[in-house]
Design a protein around this motif. Structure first.
Motif, PDB file in Angstrom:
ATOM      1  N   GLU A  16       0.803  -1.213   0.000  1.00  0.00           N
ATOM      2  CA  GLU A  16       0.000   0.000   0.000  1.00  0.00           C
ATOM      3  C   GLU A  16       0.843   1.273   0.000  1.00  0.00           C
ATOM      4  OE1 GLU A  16      -2.724  -0.405   3.257  1.00  0.00           O
ATOM      5  OE2 GLU A  16      -3.832  -2.041   2.284  1.00  0.00           O
ATOM      6  N   ARG A  17       2.163   1.116  -0.164  1.00  0.00           N
ATOM      7  CA  ARG A  17       3.087   2.241  -0.233  1.00  0.00           C
ATOM      8  C   ARG A  17       3.154   3.042   1.067  1.00  0.00           C
ATOM      9  NH1 ARG A  17       4.879   3.287  -5.470  1.00  0.00           N
ATOM     10  NH2 ARG A  17       5.483   5.391  -4.882  1.00  0.00           N
ATOM     11  N   ALA A  18       2.687   2.459   2.172  1.00  0.00           N
ATOM     12  CA  ALA A  18       2.902   3.097   3.474  1.00  0.00           C
ATOM     13  C   ALA A  18       4.399   3.116   3.773  1.00  0.00           C
ATOM     14  CB  ALA A  18       2.141   2.351   4.563  1.00  0.00           C
ATOM     15  N   ILE A  19       5.091   2.092   3.301  1.00  0.00           N
ATOM     16  CA  ILE A  19       6.555   2.089   3.268  1.00  0.00           C
ATOM     17  C   ILE A  19       6.926   2.057   1.790  1.00  0.00           C
ATOM     18  CG2 ILE A  19       8.676   0.980   4.056  1.00  0.00           C
ATOM     19  CD1 ILE A  19       7.054  -0.506   6.159  1.00  0.00           C
ATOM     20  N   PRO A  20       7.367   3.156   1.224  1.00  0.00           N
ATOM     21  CA  PRO A  20       7.524   3.242  -0.231  1.00  0.00           C
ATOM     22  C   PRO A  20       8.756   2.507  -0.752  1.00  0.00           C
ATOM     23  CG  PRO A  20       8.202   5.289   0.794  1.00  0.00           C
ATOM     24  CD  PRO A  20       7.622   4.441   1.895  1.00  0.00           C
ATOM     25  N   PRO A  21       8.770   2.205  -2.042  1.00  0.00           N
ATOM     26  CA  PRO A  21       9.943   1.573  -2.657  1.00  0.00           C
ATOM     27  C   PRO A  21      11.205   2.389  -2.403  1.00  0.00           C
ATOM     28  CG  PRO A  21       8.094   1.549  -4.182  1.00  0.00           C
ATOM     29  CD  PRO A  21       7.674   2.397  -3.013  1.00  0.00           C
ATOM     30  N   GLY A  22      12.285   1.686  -2.072  1.00  0.00           N
ATOM     31  CA  GLY A  22      13.569   2.335  -1.850  1.00  0.00           C
ATOM     32  C   GLY A  22      13.828   2.758  -0.421  1.00  0.00           C
ATOM     33  N   GLN A  23      12.820   2.663   0.450  1.00  0.00           N
ATOM     34  CA  GLN A  23      13.006   3.124   1.836  1.00  0.00           C
ATOM     35  C   GLN A  23      13.711   2.061   2.673  1.00  0.00           C
ATOM     36  OE1 GLN A  23       9.905   5.388   3.761  1.00  0.00           O
ATOM     37  NE2 GLN A  23      10.127   4.194   5.637  1.00  0.00           N
ATOM     38  N   ALA A  24      14.701   2.492   3.436  1.00  0.00           N
ATOM     39  CA  ALA A  24      15.375   1.597   4.380  1.00  0.00           C
ATOM     40  C   ALA A  24      14.485   1.399   5.600  1.00  0.00           C
ATOM     41  CB  ALA A  24      16.711   2.194   4.793  1.00  0.00           C
ATOM     42  N   LEU A  25      14.503   0.196   6.150  1.00  0.00           N
ATOM     43  CA  LEU A  25      13.670  -0.141   7.302  1.00  0.00           C
ATOM     44  C   LEU A  25      14.487  -0.046   8.582  1.00  0.00           C
ATOM     45  CD1 LEU A  25      11.827  -3.253   5.828  1.00  0.00           C
ATOM     46  CD2 LEU A  25      11.040  -0.893   5.882  1.00  0.00           C
ATOM     47  N   ALA A 209      10.569   9.732 -16.883  1.00  0.00           N
ATOM     48  CA  ALA A 209      10.172  10.046 -15.587  1.00  0.00           C
ATOM     49  C   ALA A 209      11.114  10.340 -14.522  1.00  0.00           C
ATOM     50  CB  ALA A 209       9.305   8.976 -15.091  1.00  0.00           C
ATOM     51  N   ALA A 210      10.473  11.036 -13.817  1.00  0.00           N
ATOM     52  CA  ALA A 210      10.371  11.334 -12.436  1.00  0.00           C
ATOM     53  C   ALA A 210      10.091  10.077 -11.644  1.00  0.00           C
ATOM     54  CB  ALA A 210       9.244  12.341 -12.219  1.00  0.00           C
ATOM     55  N   PRO A 211      10.648  10.029 -10.389  1.00  0.00           N
ATOM     56  CA  PRO A 211      10.363   8.898  -9.514  1.00  0.00           C
ATOM     57  C   PRO A 211       8.866   8.793  -9.244  1.00  0.00           C
ATOM     58  CG  PRO A 211      12.116  10.260  -8.613  1.00  0.00           C
ATOM     59  CD  PRO A 211      11.543  10.989  -9.784  1.00  0.00           C
ATOM     60  N   LEU A 212       8.380   7.581  -9.017  1.00  0.00           N
ATOM     61  CA  LEU A 212       6.989   7.397  -8.683  1.00  0.00           C
ATOM     62  C   LEU A 212       6.704   8.002  -7.317  1.00  0.00           C
ATOM     63  CD1 LEU A 212       6.591   3.716  -9.860  1.00  0.00           C
ATOM     64  CD2 LEU A 212       5.716   5.741 -10.987  1.00  0.00           C
ATOM     65  N   PRO A 213       5.509   8.609  -7.149  1.00  0.00           N
ATOM     66  CA  PRO A 213       5.202   9.302  -5.900  1.00  0.00           C
ATOM     67  C   PRO A 213       4.913   8.347  -4.756  1.00  0.00           C
ATOM     68  CG  PRO A 213       3.336   9.369  -7.387  1.00  0.00           C
ATOM     69  CD  PRO A 213       4.452   8.745  -8.149  1.00  0.00           C
ATOM     70  N   ASP A 214       4.995   8.898  -3.527  1.00  0.00           N
ATOM     71  CA  ASP A 214       4.656   8.146  -2.337  1.00  0.00           C
ATOM     72  C   ASP A 214       3.142   8.087  -2.168  1.00  0.00           C
ATOM     73  OD1 ASP A 214       7.412   9.471  -0.399  1.00  0.00           O
ATOM     74  OD2 ASP A 214       7.323   7.824  -1.831  1.00  0.00           O
ATOM     75  N   ALA A 215       2.699   7.192  -1.268  1.00  0.00           N
ATOM     76  CA  ALA A 215       1.264   7.017  -1.056  1.00  0.00           C
ATOM     77  C   ALA A 215       0.585   8.322  -0.665  1.00  0.00           C
ATOM     78  CB  ALA A 215       1.033   5.968   0.030  1.00  0.00           C
ATOM     79  N   ALA A 216       1.270   9.145   0.105  1.00  0.00           N
ATOM     80  CA  ALA A 216       0.673  10.398   0.573  1.00  0.00           C
ATOM     81  C   ALA A 216       0.338  11.335  -0.586  1.00  0.00           C
ATOM     82  CB  ALA A 216       1.606  11.091   1.538  1.00  0.00           C
ATOM     83  N   ASP A 217       0.997  11.125  -1.725  1.00  0.00           N
ATOM     84  CA  ASP A 217       0.769  11.993  -2.875  1.00  0.00           C
ATOM     85  C   ASP A 217      -0.304  11.463  -3.804  1.00  0.00           C
ATOM     86  OD1 ASP A 217       4.312  12.358  -2.991  1.00  0.00           O
ATOM     87  OD2 ASP A 217       2.852  13.684  -2.032  1.00  0.00           O
ATOM     88  N   LEU A 218      -0.791  10.239  -3.559  1.00  0.00           N
ATOM     89  CA  LEU A 218      -1.784   9.641  -4.477  1.00  0.00           C
ATOM     90  C   LEU A 218      -3.161  10.221  -4.214  1.00  0.00           C
ATOM     91  CD1 LEU A 218      -0.666   5.903  -4.457  1.00  0.00           C
ATOM     92  CD2 LEU A 218      -0.070   7.692  -6.067  1.00  0.00           C
TER      93      LEU A 218
END
Length: 218
Positions: A16-25, A209-218
């Motif tokens: 659900e992109r709450a943790i977006p692609p590329g983010q370190a955990l 493109a531009a990187p795909l947006p985070d969930a907050a931007d959808l």
């Protein structure tokens, strides 16, 4: 929480992109969030690494997998190999109650407002999973779900940023009717067209493109 429960929660957060692609955990933060020690958390992360949702990077640790356009092409090609062949089994096994359940999901999707993008995508994901589970092909469905989880963060961009939600909604309506008609050729054609269109539009978007947006931007 057990490791499998942690894995389920993390899988959903990634999907659900709450943790977006590329983010370190941050493992300490995740352990606090789920109220567990790092031992079951590490076991859950190993599960997600095995599914391809997370990769381990030197110096960063666990990172959510970020797909490039070539990987999206590969995964959508894999979807084309896995999903359309299930059409005949879906029709053979789908009872009236099963089709009614799918129809209710579609009605719930139609009732949502345009700004309720996350809710719509979650119902759309449930629709896909339930559709393929009806085939009864357990091992094929396991592979399909694994691929769907990998592409879901990008499919949400396809639906809401690229603006394909109305078309996708109509495809779900047509799918329910095809199931009511027991028309496996039509079911297969809808699946194929849906995958083909999503792949082409995502390729174009990511290529521009531009990187795909985070969930907050959808």
């Amino acid at each position: 929480m057990r490791p499998d429960e942690i894995a389920t929660a993390l899988r959903r957060a990634v999907r659900e992109r709450a943790i977006p692609p590329g983010q370190a955990l941050n493992q300490d933060e995740l352990a606090r969030r789920y109220g567990v020690s790092r031992i079951p958390l590490r076991e859950a992360l190993r599960t997600l690494v095995g599914e391809g949702l997370i990769i381990m990077k030197p110096g960063l640790g666990a990172v959510v997998t970020e797909l490039n356009v070539g990987e999206v092409q590969e995964l959508y090609s894999l979807r084309m190999q896995l999903e359309p062949p299930l059409a005949a089994d879906i029709v053979a096994h789908a009872g009236r109650r099963d089709v009614d359940d799918l129809a209710r999901l579609v009605e719930a999707m139609q009732a949502l407002q345009p700004e309720q993008s996350e809710e719509w995508s979650s119902l759309n994901y449930r629709f896909h999973r339930r559709l393929y589970e009806l085939s009864g092909q357990r091992h094929s469905v396991r592979l399909v779900v694994q691929v769907l989880n990998l592409v879901e963060p990008y499919a949400r961009v396809h639906a809401h940023v690229i603006g394909s939600r109305p078309q996708m909604q109509q495809e779900r309506v047509e799918m329910v009717q095809a199931l009511r008609d027991a028309d496996d050729a039509r079911v297969r054609a809808i699946i194929e067209q849906s995958i083909r269109t999503a792949r082409a539009e995502l390729e174009m978007s990511m290529g521009e493109a531009a990187p795909l947006p985070d969930a907050a931007d959808l």
